[in-house]
Design an enzyme around this catalytic site. Structure first.
Site, PDB file in Angstrom:
ATOM      1  CE  LYS A 209      52.898   6.082   3.378  1.00  0.00           C
ATOM      2  NZ  LYS A 209      51.687   5.267   3.426  1.00  0.00           N
TER       3      LYS A 209
ATOM      4  N   GLY B 126      32.473   0.830 -14.623  1.00  0.00           N
ATOM      5  CA  GLY B 126      32.860   0.489 -15.984  1.00  0.00           C
ATOM      6  C   GLY B 126      32.881  -1.014 -16.178  1.00  0.00           C
TER       7      GLY B 126
ATOM      8  N   GLY C 197      49.500  -9.566  10.717  1.00  0.00           N
ATOM      9  CA  GLY C 197      50.351  -9.224   9.586  1.00  0.00           C
ATOM     10  C   GLY C 197      51.312  -8.112   9.935  1.00  0.00           C
ATOM     11  CB  ALA C 198      54.599  -7.943  11.261  1.00  0.00           C
TER      12      ALA C 198
ATOM     13  CB  ILE D 102      49.414  -2.359   5.203  1.00  0.00           C
ATOM     14  CG1 ILE D 102      49.558  -2.055   3.713  1.00  0.00           C
ATOM     15  CG2 ILE D 102      48.153  -1.695   5.751  1.00  0.00           C
ATOM     16  CD1 ILE D 102      48.465  -2.660   2.841  1.00  0.00           C
TER      17      ILE D 102
ATOM     18  N   GLY E 256      47.726  -8.568   3.290  1.00  0.00           N
ATOM     19  CA  GLY E 256      48.011  -8.385   1.871  1.00  0.00           C
ATOM     20  C   GLY E 256      46.808  -7.876   1.102  1.00  0.00           C
ATOM     21  NE  ARG E 257      45.559  -2.933  -1.670  1.00  0.00           N
ATOM     22  CZ  ARG E 257      44.483  -2.355  -1.111  1.00  0.00           C
ATOM     23  NH1 ARG E 257      44.396  -2.227   0.193  1.00  0.00           N
ATOM     24  NH2 ARG E 257      43.505  -1.894  -1.876  1.00  0.00           N
TER      25      ARG E 257
ATOM     26  CG  HIS F 164      79.444  17.435   7.023  1.00  0.00           C
ATOM     27  ND1 HIS F 164      79.147  16.260   7.687  1.00  0.00           N
ATOM     28  CD2 HIS F 164      79.896  18.302   7.960  1.00  0.00           C
ATOM     29  CE1 HIS F 164      79.425  16.411   8.969  1.00  0.00           C
ATOM     30  NE2 HIS F 164      79.888  17.649   9.165  1.00  0.00           N
TER      31      HIS F 164
END
Length: 468
Positions: free
Chosen positions: A51, A115, A181-182, A185, A272-273, A446
């Site tokens: 961002k 962990g 990939g569109a 992301i 993707g993830r 407005h």
């Protein structure tokens, strides 16, 4: 052995929020983070840094293309990418500090290290200096998030063939960025570099942009990004990518089975993830993952098959969204406390932070058709909105879907300026099962962008939008 009521593994949006809520509810709480800084993918290499770059690229684009029309005259600005990346890093650093402060404020004990389960109620922390700690807990929340998905025939070398992580810290602006990939992301990062001057080519297996969202949104977003000079290869199956030094060659097959070759200097893989459970030693706790790498949980409690162990966020079914993980973090902490929390997964909004932004909540038109649900729709274009005309943000529309009989709002889809903020009104309305007429009869200030929501509801409920 250190004893806690709640131990959280992972400090992304789901994990750190779960830890804070557990501490607020009076539990002795610990959180384990593999890396030196907290915040997970979202804060460090995802939501926040992307961002920051999106905003910087938008400022630059406006300075080049719109300032003169606003009466702001000056020399042509140049991009200092190094400084832009440094500003992004500064934003991330501030947020890292904020999470550390919240841990101290809420008396959450923080451990840095890997962990892993020793048993169903014992977690080992392997620290970077070689030390190990054993933590026992009545309740363990697994919140280790996700990592980018790669294709076996695309060798991601992190130099020319990159993921979103590397795209956030490039040393140069690509001349030609090929984006595989569109989706969300790909659209966001592709638009960053398109606004900075890169030629961008999107290669997408589906037949349009952001294919998981309402089709109208994808079509409108494509129109907007096309204005930046982008090319689109939809219904194309990527078959390979090769780094040839200073050039990347991507090969794909189109819907006719013909091979297409695209050449650029960088290739961004955004397909993707996938859930990230590496190193957790799930088997020691009696846990296992499904064919997609997810951990199964009870839908009413988010508890796994092992009592006392919970999983949240990208590790479980549902959209991989930071705010979904946050909701689940709070949910689990309150379940542990004996409360009866609730999450309406249908009303978790999705957002694409391009400009114009895209935001959706509820059902898409395609989902309603597939389910055989009778509906009515209403739309209102931003170009008919006084506030949008004043700010020169006229691309986009608001689309409202309502039940044909009851008029209850079933879905809201927005593309336009401040859509990410506007969608909250739709979520509130739908949480209270408002009708399109309910929203249409509410007074909206407005001039504002949200007047488009009112007008779209007017169009949906009685085909009587005032200003269109």
């Amino acid at each position: 052995m250190l004893e806690f009521d709640v131990v959280v593994i992972g400090s992304g949006p789901g994990g750190y929020v779960a830890a804070i809520r557990a501490a607020q509810l009076g539990f002795k709480t610990a959180i384990i983070e593999k890396y030196a800084v907290m915040g997970g993918t979202c804060l460090n290499v995802g939501c926040i840094p992307s961002k920051a770059l999106l905003d910087s690229s938008e400022h630059y684009y406006n300075a080049i293309h719109h300032f003169e029309e606003h009466g702001i005259i000056g020399g042509k600005p140049k991009v200092d990418l190094e400084k832009m990346i440094a500003r992004k890093a500064g934003v991330v650093e501030k947020m890292n500090g904020g999470i550390s402060f919240l841990m101290k404020k809420n008396k959450v004990t923080v451990f840095h290290g890997l962990g892993s389960f020793e048993s169903a109620n014992v977690v080992k922390v392997s620290q970077t200096d070689g030390k190990e700690e054993l933590l026992s807990a009545k309740h363990i929340i697994v919140a280790t998030g996700s990592k980018p998905t790669n294709l076996p025939f695309i060798p991601v070398d992190k130099t020319r063939i990159i993921t979103s992580t590397e795209a956030l810290k490039l040393k140069e602006i690509p001349k030609h960025l090929i984006v595989i990939g569109a989706g969300v992301i790909g659209a966001e990062l592709g638009s960053v570099y398109a606004r900075l001057g890169s030629k961008v080519s999107f290669v997408e297996y589906a037949d349009g942009m952001i294919p998981t969202m309402d089709r109208t949104m994808g079509k409108e977003l494509q129109k907007s990004i096309a204005k930046l000079g982008a090319d689109f290869y939809f219904s194309h199956q990527v078959t390979g990518a090769e780094n040839k030094g200073k050039e990347v060659v991507v090969k794909a097959k189109n819907s006719a089975g013909e091979e297409v070759e695209i050449k650029g200097d960088y290739c961004l893989v955004c397909i993707g993830r996938k859930p990230y459970t590496e190193g957790l030693n799930l088997g020691a706790a009696g846990l296992q993952t499904d064919e997609r790498g997810r951990i199964a949980v009870d839908e009413h409690t988010l508890q796994t098959l092992v009592p006392g162990i919970y999983a949240i966020g990208d590790l479980i079914r549902g959209a991989m969204l930071a705010h979904k993980a946050e909701e689940e973090g709070v949910f689990v902490a309150e379940v542990i406390a004996g409360q009866k929390p609730h999450i309406n997964y249908n009303l978790i909004p999705g957002v694409v932070y391009t400009w114009p932004e895209v935001a959706s909540v509820g059902k898409t038109e395609q989902e309603l058709k597939a389910a055989g649900i009778a509906y009515k729709d209403g739309s209102f274009p931003f170009k008919a909105l006084g506030r949008a005309v004043a700010s020169m943000d006229v691309d986009g529309l608001v689309k409202v879907l309502a039940d044909a009989k009851t008029d209850e709002i079933l879905g809201v889809h927005i593309i336009g300026a401040r859509a990410a903020d506007m969608i909250a009104e739709a979520v509130v309305a739908m949480e209270f099962r408002a009708s399109a007429e309910d929203v249409a009869r509410m007074s909206h200030a407005h001039p504002t962008y949200t007047e488009a929501m009112k007008e779209a509801c007017l169009a949906a409920t009685s085909k009587r939008a005032i200003h269109a």
